[in-house]
Design a protein around this motif. Sequence first.
Motif, PDB file in Angstrom:
ATOM      1  N   ASN A 338      18.977  22.053  42.436  1.00 37.28           N
ATOM      2  CA  ASN A 338      18.267  20.911  43.005  1.00 37.28           C
ATOM      3  C   ASN A 338      17.257  20.286  42.050  1.00 37.28           C
ATOM      4  OD1 ASN A 338      16.384  22.927  43.008  1.00 37.28           O
ATOM      5  ND2 ASN A 338      15.699  22.589  45.125  1.00 37.28           N
ATOM      6  N   THR A 339      17.291  20.689  40.779  1.00 41.16           N
ATOM      7  CA  THR A 339      16.469  20.061  39.752  1.00 41.16           C
ATOM      8  C   THR A 339      17.286  19.986  38.464  1.00 41.16           C
ATOM      9  OG1 THR A 339      15.559  22.146  38.924  1.00 41.16           O
ATOM     10  CG2 THR A 339      14.334  21.042  40.703  1.00 41.16           C
ATOM     11  N   LEU A 340      16.832  19.156  37.545  1.00 43.30           N
ATOM     12  CA  LEU A 340      17.507  19.102  36.257  1.00 43.30           C
ATOM     13  C   LEU A 340      17.423  20.447  35.538  1.00 43.30           C
ATOM     14  CD1 LEU A 340      16.492  15.596  34.795  1.00 43.30           C
ATOM     15  CD2 LEU A 340      18.601  16.249  35.949  1.00 43.30           C
ATOM     16  N   LYS A 341      16.316  21.129  35.721  1.00 45.43           N
ATOM     17  CA  LYS A 341      16.138  22.408  35.027  1.00 45.43           C
ATOM     18  C   LYS A 341      17.166  23.433  35.473  1.00 45.43           C
ATOM     19  CE  LYS A 341      12.505  25.604  33.582  1.00 45.43           C
ATOM     20  NZ  LYS A 341      11.054  25.890  33.608  1.00 45.43           N
ATOM     21  N   THR A 342      17.553  23.407  36.746  1.00 46.95           N
ATOM     22  CA  THR A 342      18.507  24.402  37.250  1.00 46.95           C
ATOM     23  C   THR A 342      19.909  24.193  36.682  1.00 46.95           C
ATOM     24  OG1 THR A 342      18.983  23.035  39.205  1.00 46.95           O
ATOM     25  CG2 THR A 342      17.248  24.699  39.415  1.00 46.95           C
ATOM     26  N   ILE A 343      20.173  23.007  36.126  1.00 46.65           N
ATOM     27  CA  ILE A 343      21.506  22.789  35.537  1.00 46.65           C
ATOM     28  C   ILE A 343      21.453  22.744  34.007  1.00 46.65           C
ATOM     29  CG2 ILE A 343      22.328  21.574  37.588  1.00 46.65           C
ATOM     30  CD1 ILE A 343      22.059  18.957  36.025  1.00 46.65           C
TER      31      ILE A 343
END
Length: 461
Positions: A338-343
């Motif tokens: 649910n965030t750019l960091k998680t991908i």
Amino acid sequence: MAISSSLGIGSGMDINGIVSQLVAAEGQPQFNAITRQETATKAIVSGLGSLKSALSTFQTAVRKLNDINLFKTNKALSGNEAIVKITAGAGSVAGSHVMQVTQLAKAQNSIATAEFTGNTEVIGSGTMTFSVGTKTPFSLTIDASNNTLTGIRDAINSAADNNGVTASIINVNNATNTGTISKLVLTSKDTGVANGFSVAVTGDAGLSRLDTSVPANFTGVTAADAKILMDGQVATRSSNVITDVLPGVTLNLQSTATLNTDVNVDITLDNAAIKETISGFVTAYNALNSTTDSLGKFAGTTGGSNGALLGDSTLRMIKNDLRQLVSSPVTSANSSFNTLKTIGIDIDKNGVMTLDGAKLDKALATNLSSVSDVFSSTDGVATRLNTKITKYLETGGSLDTRQTSLNKQLKALTDKRSTVQLHLDNVQKTLMKQFIAMDKAVGMFQSTGSFLSSYVAQLNG
């Protein structure tokens, strides 16, 4: 104001030079102040232009990610491109299939058996009616104006209502291979049985040699449809480029090669295209970040120049907004991604964005739809960035309003410069009048003094 003389007749002073210096002494400080304001204002206008350009470039990358179809991008692989080439587009669905090409589509190619001595030989007169599939027939009147082989060819090709036949002339050996003759060739513009044609002739015996209802009049290739087997099921089409057997997939038939040869057709998710688009987004963000840093730069004691928008509130607002939009969680995405960091997309303390390719690959493999949601769902990063940037760039938006205001300031400074110049012109006129009057007075005093001196000298003599 034009000055008629540079030296006073009576006083001998450089009136022009004195007046010019006095006018410059009064006007130069005002002009310098106006110039400083113009330079500063133009720098801000230029800086805002650079910011708008950088935002527009970034928005182009954002919109690619805002397209939900990106995450449905597939690639196609043909097991034998000598038989069929395959491309996957929008609407294609991942899967594996087996196909065979049993027949290629062909265009009708009819060669008149009649042998003509040359292009200018008169063929005959009458009417030729062409019927192409189920299309409306078109007719040609053949008379003295066009009854040669060349004339008939050109009449067919230039007919305004010609809906499917091309005519040409070939020069080949005669039947006994003892000389050269000319023949008329008629060809369908499109492949497939539905585009085959016939020619009916009403006319004299010469023209009747071009009537296709008489089998002996023509030889050549009969129109044919393409035939394939897709997963064992027959599909017949009029073209060798087939777009509707597999949704979103184009089959470009090349040859039948070995009949009944199986060709594997594999449609798979094109992760490389997705990663390339995401990488382009990261690059575009960093380019924008570099531009905003440069525009807001404080040179300090380094000897360089400050940024054109140093301390500008609009620049500061945009930087903060964009940083928040790319960093905030996406409420419309799956909780695990649910965030750019998680991908795999992170931003360091300097605002530089980086992409961890391995982490992105894992996210794409684990839950493609969630990665899509991070960017293109209702609250997706690309969705909200696109909305915000559009507001920045629209007419009447914050940047447009600032530029309009600054351009008004530049117009006011131009008007102010004109006003100062008008005032200085009046000052110059006034000073010239005063100095000329003084010069005349000095001249009169000098003349009187000379007269008295001469008179006294005469008395003493």
